[in-house]
Enzyme design. Structure first.
Site, PDB file in Angstrom:
ATOM      1  N   HIS A 156      -4.660-108.504-139.762  1.00 32.41           N
ATOM      2  CA  HIS A 156      -4.956-108.557-138.325  1.00 32.41           C
ATOM      3  C   HIS A 156      -6.374-108.058-138.033  1.00 32.41           C
ATOM      4  CE1 HIS A 156      -0.940-109.603-136.794  1.00 32.41           C
ATOM      5  NE2 HIS A 156      -0.532-109.033-137.920  1.00 32.41           N
ATOM      6  N   GLU A 179      -7.857-108.204-135.343  1.00 35.94           N
ATOM      7  CA  GLU A 179      -7.968-107.773-133.948  1.00 35.94           C
ATOM      8  C   GLU A 179      -7.613-106.312-133.730  1.00 35.94           C
ATOM      9  OE1 GLU A 179      -5.679-109.607-135.282  1.00 35.94           O
ATOM     10  OE2 GLU A 179      -3.703-109.396-134.350  1.00 35.94           O
ATOM     11  N   TYR A 186       1.113-114.840-139.273  1.00 35.60           N
ATOM     12  CA  TYR A 186       2.025-115.997-139.187  1.00 35.60           C
ATOM     13  C   TYR A 186       1.229-117.278-138.934  1.00 35.60           C
ATOM     14  CZ  TYR A 186       5.508-119.209-137.291  1.00 35.60           C
ATOM     15  OH  TYR A 186       6.289-120.308-137.051  1.00 35.60           O
ATOM     16  N   SER A 197       0.491 -94.897-108.123  1.00 38.80           N
ATOM     17  CA  SER A 197       0.908 -93.720-108.893  1.00 38.80           C
ATOM     18  C   SER A 197      -0.233 -92.718-109.012  1.00 38.80           C
ATOM     19  CB  SER A 197       1.315 -94.152-110.306  1.00 38.80           C
ATOM     20  OG  SER A 197       0.164 -94.623-111.001  1.00 38.80           O
ATOM     21  N   GLY A 198      -1.430 -93.136-108.590  1.00 36.49           N
ATOM     22  CA  GLY A 198      -2.590 -92.253-108.767  1.00 36.49           C
ATOM     23  C   GLY A 198      -3.187 -92.377-110.155  1.00 36.49           C
ATOM     24  N   GLY A 199      -2.606 -93.217-110.998  1.00 33.87           N
ATOM     25  CA  GLY A 199      -3.148 -93.457-112.335  1.00 33.87           C
ATOM     26  C   GLY A 199      -4.361 -94.377-112.261  1.00 33.87           C
ATOM     27  N   VAL A 200      -4.974 -94.588-113.422  1.00 32.17           N
ATOM     28  CA  VAL A 200      -6.217 -95.366-113.420  1.00 32.17           C
ATOM     29  C   VAL A 200      -5.975 -96.798-112.940  1.00 32.17           C
ATOM     30  CG1 VAL A 200      -6.039 -95.890-115.904  1.00 32.17           C
ATOM     31  CG2 VAL A 200      -8.238 -96.050-114.810  1.00 32.17           C
ATOM     32  N   ASP A 201      -4.833 -97.390-113.265  1.00 28.01           N
ATOM     33  CA  ASP A 201      -4.610 -98.798-112.899  1.00 28.01           C
ATOM     34  C   ASP A 201      -4.470 -98.965-111.389  1.00 28.01           C
ATOM     35  OD1 ASP A 201      -4.399 -98.897-115.646  1.00 28.01           O
ATOM     36  OD2 ASP A 201      -2.209 -98.928-115.640  1.00 28.01           O
ATOM     37  N   SER A 202      -3.524 -98.215-110.796  1.00 30.95           N
ATOM     38  CA  SER A 202      -3.298 -98.437-109.365  1.00 30.95           C
ATOM     39  C   SER A 202      -4.463 -97.903-108.528  1.00 30.95           C
ATOM     40  CB  SER A 202      -1.968 -97.834-108.914  1.00 30.95           C
ATOM     41  OG  SER A 202      -1.890 -96.474-109.236  1.00 30.95           O
ATOM     42  N   LYS A 216      -5.897-101.493-120.500  1.00 24.09           N
ATOM     43  CA  LYS A 216      -6.336-100.199-119.982  1.00 24.09           C
ATOM     44  C   LYS A 216      -7.836 -99.985-120.193  1.00 24.09           C
ATOM     45  CE  LYS A 216      -3.549 -96.776-118.812  1.00 24.09           C
ATOM     46  NZ  LYS A 216      -2.538 -97.214-117.898  1.00 24.09           N
ATOM     47  N   GLY A 228       3.076-113.504-135.683  1.00 25.07           N
ATOM     48  CA  GLY A 228       4.398-113.652-135.070  1.00 25.07           C
ATOM     49  C   GLY A 228       5.438-113.055-135.993  1.00 25.07           C
TER      50      GLY A 228
END
Ligand code: XMP
Length: 518
Positions: free
Chosen positions: A181, A183, A93, A235-240, A374, A65
């Site tokens: 970190h 991660e 933190y 949008s034609g992107g990988v997500d949508s 992603k 944090g």
């Protein structure tokens, strides 16, 4: 936060609780755990406290944090976790809080401030570090440090450069703390350390598989979707595209993909959008709105103003289209990262207003991918057998070329210049098979003028900035350095444009830079 029926997709008991103490990296912890095969829940301290009344996780991770433990109002995990004998790992933190509340001492170490890669030496006899190298690179980002560990704790790692405490442990109490970190991918042994904590120390079982995610999203949405209609911002992107492919099976003809031609798309983008909608099996409507976007963005040059105005009109157009289609829901492919960067996840600071987050539409919104990154959505796309051009597609920001024109209002003629430059640079990188190697290409037009020579005459014209980044999750990124002959070719091709006299290559990492310039 948005109104959403998709916040609780996963019904099986969660083994790992991550308490968000306000770090930009909190959701990266969740992402990294999924990469390692584990699901987790991320809650603010207050929500964690109430959740813990009815749930018994096998492991608790306290995130980093940006606050100091001495600040008024700094985030405080519920204190009773210290007595529950559930294994706890405090990160950055999180570790400082563990030290502070158990009467250790935390000091502001201005001169020892660690930022970025540092080397740490580990006591590998400790369970948390079993099987790792005695010394390796870790990613640290902190001002305060633990100077004295609390009673009953031992120091199990130190930073080589500053000699600060890099990790502490109280195996009896089952509490560990790391100042760095684990991660983030820059910490060489980060994955091993987390695996030790989750597996060897906490006894968690692996429970994350992409096929399960698809089924759970479909099953869960099927309830909400019965006899209902929806539009999806496409949008034609990988997500949508991936989300459309997941949900077209649920909504069938009752789902319409809506793409907005904002006037700020790249070369050939509309054709690609149409092709991707076909692959996802959804009907597509393209709404022509370039004039409306020009009008609202107008004379603005400030990044956040452009973003906010874009977002407002984007939301309005989605509502209009939803009304036209008589949709009950507006679905969007927003990811966990979009929420972090725009300040909607826990206490993370606002960095950018993402165009599809917090729209507060009048019609109910669904964000089924809101817990995913992603990297995971790409896995879902592969699972759904979508073409590589979709599963591997580079992201492109919703506000498009509007945020790639810097220093002057993004009028049509400037958008045309940057569209042309982006197309040329893309073609060169594709020719050298470099395009698929990078996570994202960013080509921007810098409208501050400088002097140049075209033919025999003086010109006073624009510059183009070429930036490429490599990243797993867009939370941190490496700036890419192209080979010299490719940089030369890019500058000579791009400066053929009469309004461009210079090309700059931006190789800055994120942080401190962000991926986009605006
Ligand atoms: P930054 O610049 O924040 O970008 O490091 C991280 C990733 O997010 C993309 N980006 C956006 N995507 N709507 C989007 O859909 C937005 O408003 C937006 N702003 C940035 C950026 O291109 C990069 O991939």
């Amino acid at each position: 936060m948005f109104r959403d029926v998709s916040s609780d997709y996963f019904m099986r008991p969660i083994q790992i609780l991550i308490i968000d103490l306000g770090s930009q990296y909190t959701l990266v912890i969740g992402r990294m755990l999924r990469e390692l095969g584990y699901r987790s829940a991320i809650f603010s301290p207050r929500k964690a406290e109430s959740w813990l009344k009815n749930n018994r996780p096998k492991a608790i991770i306290l995130s980093g944090g940006s606050a100091s433990v001495y600040e008024d109002g700094s985030p405080r995990p519920p204190k009773n976790i210290l007595k529950a004998s559930t294994p706890i790992l405090g990160i950055c933190y999180g570790m400082q809080w563990l030290a502070h509340v158990q009467n250790g001492s935390v000091v502001p170490h201005q001169e020892n401030k660690e930022y970025g890669k540092t080397i740490a030496g580990f006591d590998t006899k400790e369970k948390l570090f079993s099987g790792i190298k005695k010394q390796s690179v870790v990613w640290a980002s902190h001002g305060d440090s633990v100077e004295k560990v609390p009673k009953g704790y031992k120091i199990i790692a130190r930073s080589k450069d500053t000699n600060t405490v890099a990790a502490m442990a109280n195996p009896e109490k089952r509490i560990w703390g790391v100042q760095f970190h684990p991660e983030v991918t820059h910490s060489e042994e980060g994955k091993e350390i987390l695996l030790n904590f989750l597996g060897k120390i906490s006894g968690c079982q692996k429970d994350w598989k992409p096929a399960d995610i698809i089924n759970e999203i479909r099953n869960k949405t099927a309830g909400a979707a019965k006899g209902k209609k929806a539009i999806i911002g496409f949008s034609g992107g990988v997500d949508s595209t991936t989300l459309s492919a997941v949900l077209s099976a649920v909504f069938q003809k009752n789902l319409l993909a809506v793409s907005i031609d904002t006037g700020a798309l790249r070369r050939n983008e509309l054709e690609e959008i149409a092709g991707n909608a076909k692959s996802a099996g959804v009907n597509l409507k393209i709404v022509k709105a370039a004039g409306r976007f020009q009008k609202v963005i107008g004379k603005n040059t400030h990044s956040e103003l452009k973003r906010k105005r874009f977002k407002k009109l984007y939301g309005r157009i989605l509502e209009e289209e939803a009304k036209r289609f008589k949709a009950d829901f507006i679905i969007q492919g927003s990811l966990a990262t979009d929420l972090i960067e725009s300040g909607s996840a826990g206490k993370a600071d606002l960095i950018k207003s993402h165009h599809n987050v917090g729209l507060n539409l009048k019609i109910k919104e669904l964000h089924p991918f809101r817990n995913l990154f992603k990297y995971e959505v790409r896995e879902l796309a592969r699972q759904l057998r979508l073409p590589d051009s979709i599963s591997g597609r580079q992201p492109f920001p919703g506000p498009g070329l509007f945020i790639r024109v810097i220093g002057e209002p993004p009028k049509k003629e400037k958008l045309e210049i940057v569209r042309w430059a982006d197309g040329e640079v893309t073609d060169i990188l594709k020719k050298y098979k470099l395009y698929d190697d990078i996570s994202q290409l960013i080509v921007a037009l810098d409208c501050h003028r400088t002097v140049g020579i075209k033919g025999d005459g003086r010109v006073y014209a624009y510059s183009v900035i070429v930036r490429a980044v490599k990243t797993m999750d867009f939370m941190t990124a490496h700036g890419v350095q192209f080979p010299a002959h490719i940089r030369k070719e890019i500058s000579s091709v791009v400066t053929r444009h009469p309004r461009i006299v210079r090309v700059f290559f931006d190789e800055t990492d994120k942080p401190p830079a962000t991926t986009e310039m605006e």
